[in-house]
Design an enzyme around this catalytic site. Structure first.
Site, PDB file in Angstrom:
ATOM      1  N   ASP A   1       0.850  -1.183   0.000  1.00 11.42           N
ATOM      2  CA  ASP A   1       0.000   0.000   0.000  1.00 11.42           C
ATOM      3  C   ASP A   1       0.893   1.243   0.000  1.00 11.42           C
ATOM      4  OD1 ASP A   1      -2.186   1.720   0.517  1.00 11.42           O
ATOM      5  OD2 ASP A   1      -1.853   1.522   2.681  1.00 11.42           O
TER       6      ASP A   1
ATOM      7  N   ASP B   1      -0.043   4.851   0.765  1.00 13.66           N
ATOM      8  CA  ASP B   1      -0.215   5.789   1.885  1.00 13.66           C
ATOM      9  C   ASP B   1      -0.231   5.011   3.195  1.00 13.66           C
ATOM     10  OD1 ASP B   1      -0.481   8.084   0.254  1.00 13.66           O
ATOM     11  OD2 ASP B   1      -2.530   7.490  -0.210  1.00 13.66           O
TER      12      ASP B   1
ATOM     13  N   ASP C   1      -1.970  -0.498   5.868  1.00 15.80           N
ATOM     14  CA  ASP C   1      -2.308   0.011   7.206  1.00 15.80           C
ATOM     15  C   ASP C   1      -3.814   0.021   7.461  1.00 15.80           C
ATOM     16  OD1 ASP C   1      -2.433   2.065   5.224  1.00 15.80           O
ATOM     17  OD2 ASP C   1      -2.600   3.558   6.807  1.00 15.80           O
TER      18      ASP C   1
END
Ligand SMILES: [Mg+2]
Length: 182
Positions: free
Chosen positions: A7, A9, A138
């Protein structure tokens, strides 16, 4: 070959730090929710309703995504994983207000990882459609229309610590989770 989807960000682009800097200069008199106080995945939800438009205005602004700082250890961690033989792709879900965000995600990757690496960017709203062995993300829940092929590894953040049923890493601990013999 082990495919690791990463991922953008969170693990790589430090959205939180970029947001904090802009917020404190733009709205210095308003409350600021520090990273350690963050409890929900979408930053907007951690602010009271009357401030949510302000929050949104920060990350919708032209240049916000392009100028996010890189996370501590992100560059080195990616290089280490590549050197360990993993096949790495970036798997990122853009904002629905995609106007600046999508282009700038590419700009950002080029700035930090070089032009060639932009060929490894997968932009999708539904990560469950993407094949791979692992997804480092996240987000507490990565959901979509399929049952994913990849195994979700949480990139540790204060707003995902309530999740206890998945492995969790930071850049200095990825070797504890990913099979380095790949
Ligand atoms: Mg993320």
């Amino acid at each position: 070959m082990t495919i690791v989807l990463i991922d953008q960000d969170g693990p790589l682009a430090n959205f939180e730090l970029g947001f904090a800097a802009k917020w404190e200069s733009r709205f210095p008199k308003e409350i600021f929710v520090s990273l350690e106080e963050r409890r929900t995945f979408h930053i907007k939800d951690d602010y009271p309703p009357h401030l949510r438009e302000h929050v949104e205005s920060i990350y919708l602004e032209k240049g916000f995504y392009a100028n996010l700082p890189i996370t501590n250890g992100g560059l080195q961690g990616m290089r280490e994983m590549e050197n360990a033989g993993f096949s790495i792709y970036i798997c990122t879900a853009p904002l629905s207000q995609y106007e600046n965000c999508v282009l700038e995600k590419y700009t950002w990757m080029e700035k930090h990882f070089g032009k060639d690496f932009t060929r490894r960017i997968i932009v999708t709203k539904d990560k469950t459609l993407i094949k791979g062995d692992f997804l480092i993300d996240d987000a507490p829940n990565v959901e979509g229309i399929k049952s994913p092929e990849w195994k979700h590894i949480l990139f540790d953040s204060p707003y995902n610590r309530h999740v206890t049923d998945r492995p969790r890493i930071k850049w200095d601990t990825w070797r504890d989770i990913l099979p380095v013999s790949a």
